[in-house]
Scaffold this motif. Structure first.
Motif, short mmCIF file in Angstrom:
data_model
loop_
_atom_site.label_atom_id
_atom_site.label_comp_id
_atom_site.label_asym_id
_atom_site.label_seq_id
_atom_site.Cartn_x
_atom_site.Cartn_y
_atom_site.Cartn_z
N VAL A 91 0.45 19.37 8.52
CA VAL A 91 1.92 19.96 8.58
C VAL A 91 2.65 19.11 7.59
CG1 VAL A 91 3.95 20.25 10.08
CG2 VAL A 91 1.82 21.05 10.66
N CYS A 92 2.69 17.52 7.77
CA CYS A 92 3.28 16.68 6.88
C CYS A 92 3.22 17.05 5.42
CB CYS A 92 2.96 15.31 7.49
SG CYS A 92 3.55 14.71 9.08
N LEU A 93 1.82 16.96 5.28
CA LEU A 93 1.17 17.16 3.66
C LEU A 93 1.87 18.63 3.05
CD1 LEU A 93 -2.49 15.98 3.55
CD2 LEU A 93 -0.29 14.68 2.96
N ALA A 94 1.85 19.66 4.03
CA ALA A 94 2.50 20.74 3.70
C ALA A 94 4.04 20.59 3.21
CB ALA A 94 2.29 21.99 4.81
N ILE B 291 3.20 9.26 6.23
CA ILE B 291 2.40 9.28 7.28
C ILE B 291 1.59 7.92 7.57
CG2 ILE B 291 -0.10 9.95 8.07
CD1 ILE B 291 0.63 12.80 6.47
N VAL B 292 1.50 7.35 6.48
CA VAL B 292 0.94 5.92 6.51
C VAL B 292 2.13 5.03 7.14
CG1 VAL B 292 0.16 4.02 5.26
CG2 VAL B 292 -0.70 6.35 4.61
N THR B 293 3.22 5.15 6.78
CA THR B 293 4.34 4.20 7.14
C THR B 293 4.54 4.53 8.78
OG1 THR B 293 5.46 4.55 5.16
CG2 THR B 293 6.79 3.67 6.99
N ALA B 294 4.30 5.43 9.35
CA ALA B 294 4.52 6.00 10.59
C ALA B 294 3.36 5.36 11.42
CB ALA B 294 4.74 7.50 10.81
N SER C 48 0.88 -1.17 -0.11
CA SER C 48 -0.03 0.06 0.10
C SER C 48 0.86 1.33 -0.05
CB SER C 48 -0.84 0.03 1.09
OG SER C 48 -0.32 -0.10 2.51
N VAL C 49 2.04 1.32 0.82
CA VAL C 49 2.81 2.53 0.84
C VAL C 49 3.43 2.47 -0.65
CG1 VAL C 49 4.92 3.49 1.87
CG2 VAL C 49 3.20 2.49 3.25
N LEU D 78 9.64 10.76 2.41
CA LEU D 78 8.67 9.95 3.14
C LEU D 78 9.25 9.78 4.64
CD1 LEU D 78 7.71 6.40 2.14
CD2 LEU D 78 8.73 6.56 4.34
N PRO D 79 10.68 9.39 4.90
CA PRO D 79 11.23 9.65 6.22
C PRO D 79 11.14 10.85 6.81
CG PRO D 79 13.02 9.38 4.86
CD PRO D 79 11.76 9.37 3.90
N LEU D 80 11.26 11.92 6.25
CA LEU D 80 11.11 13.31 6.77
C LEU D 80 9.61 13.49 7.43
CD1 LEU D 80 11.94 16.18 7.56
CD2 LEU D 80 11.50 16.75 5.17
N THR D 81 8.57 13.27 6.39
CA THR D 81 7.28 13.44 7.01
C THR D 81 6.86 12.58 7.96
OG1 THR D 81 6.49 12.03 5.01
CG2 THR D 81 6.52 14.42 4.89
N ALA D 82 7.36 11.28 8.14
CA ALA D 82 7.22 10.28 9.02
C ALA D 82 7.75 10.94 10.51
CB ALA D 82 7.68 9.00 8.62
N VAL D 83 8.85 11.32 10.48
CA VAL D 83 9.61 11.99 11.61
C VAL D 83 8.87 13.02 12.11
CG1 VAL D 83 11.60 12.95 12.44
CG2 VAL D 83 12.00 10.96 11.08
N VAL D 84 8.35 13.72 10.90
CA VAL D 84 7.72 15.03 11.59
C VAL D 84 6.28 14.57 12.12
CG1 VAL D 84 6.48 17.19 10.87
CG2 VAL D 84 8.65 16.84 10.11
#
Length: 318
Positions: A99-102, A227-230, A50-51, A76-82
């Motif tokens: 915020v992650c989408l932004a 986001i989904v991964t996190a 899915s990811v 991907l990792p940046l938004t997951a960490v955020v």
């Protein structure tokens, strides 16, 4: 006399080719990998893929337009960490997602400026932003693995019946992007820009707007994938998603997209993602080491690109 091989190659759609290959691979694993042909394993393949599928939607748009986006592996990792940092700090889940989408969209706008307006090569630009965003992910996480509060893992641990929310989200995004590409003016213009930018410009298409929008979409989808991964792992680190760039590119190329632009489809990308997922899953059941799986993935991608080139030459000669 007509060359039969050339004749068949020139008329065999790429989507049909990879579809047939997927059926053969599934049949092979069903025979030789005990436990492969079960509903639970099929569900595992879809959930795991899915990811990659979400990230591949953005990659597909960029490739059709004549570019490619290497930065997915950093966004991907940046938004997951955020996402992990914000939710751990008590920020409401929806606000953290926004915020992650932004962040993803901002990376896409950076690409728009450098690639579309300054005409810098997409390879150099997206390689640079991949390095920057991946470095930021490691920096924000301080080299550690961050945890995500269980209540913020809604996309990973909630389901409607037996279908996880993130799979439903993936299906919705796949359907929407297929409708956009196949049935809207925006979709037609993305194909036009990828096929012949100058002809598109002369036809009144705002090439810079279309060329920039696909990178914004790609950043958005990469952020969704983060986001989904996190949410799935309830954890985030700068090391996650290290292979997502190659997997997304491989999936869209396997599905019939041309790296020269102007060709590709969402159904093709779906089949490409499933093929990669089936290969990884089947080889894991057979206890094949992960580094051999990478070799096989590379060989499959090389075979797909070679077949695509042969088909293109056959069509031109026919």
């Amino acid at each position: 006399m007509t060359d039969t091989r050339t004749f068949s190659l020139s008329r065999l759609p790429a989507l049909a080719t990879v579809g047939i290959f997927l059926v053969v691979v599934v049949a092979g694993f069903a025979i030789f990998a005990q436990g492969f042909w079960t509903p639970n394993n099929a569900s595992t393949i879809v959930i795991t893929a899915s990811v990659i599928m979400i990230a591949s939607l953005g990659q597909l748009l960029v490739v059709i337009s004549g570019g490619f986006d290497l930065s997915i592996g950093g966004v991907l990792p940046l938004t997951a960490v955020v996402y992990a940092s914000l939710t751990t700090a008590g920020v409401p889940m929806l606000a953290a997602m926004a915020v992650c989408l932004a962040v993803g969209i901002a990376v896409g706008l950076v690409h728009t400026y450098f690639i579309v307006h300054l005409k810098i090569n997409p390879l150099i630009t997206t390689l640079a932003t991949m390095s920057i965003t991946a470095g930021l992910a490691f920096t924000l996480a301080n080299g550690q693995t961050l945890t995500v509060p269980p209540e913020a893992g809604i996309l990973g641990d909630r389901a409607i019946g037996t279908i996880p929310w993130h799979v439903i989200l993936m299906i919705v995004l796949v359907v929407l992007m297929h409708l956009v590409l196949a049935h809207t003016l925006l979709g037609r213009r993305i194909y036009m820009v990828g096929g012949n930018p100058e002809a598109a410009r002369l036809a009144g298409v705002r090439v810079t707007v279309i060329g920039g929008s696909v990178y914004v979409f790609s950043g958005f989808f990469a952020a969704v994938a983060g986001i989904v991964t996190a949410s799935q792992l309830l954890a985030a680190s700068g090391a996650m998603g290290s292979t997502i760039t190659m997997q997304s590119l491989a999936a869209v190329v396997l599905g019939g997209a041309a790296l020269t632009g102007g060709r590709g489809s969402v159904p093709g990308a779906v089949i490409g993602v499933l093929l990669l997922g089936v290969i990884a899953n089947g080889m894991s059941i057979l206890h094949v080491p992960s580094f051999y799986q990478q070799v096989v993935t590379g060989l499959v991608l090389l075979a797909a690109v070679t077949l695509s080139r042969l088909q293109e030459r056959a069509r031109r000669s026919g």
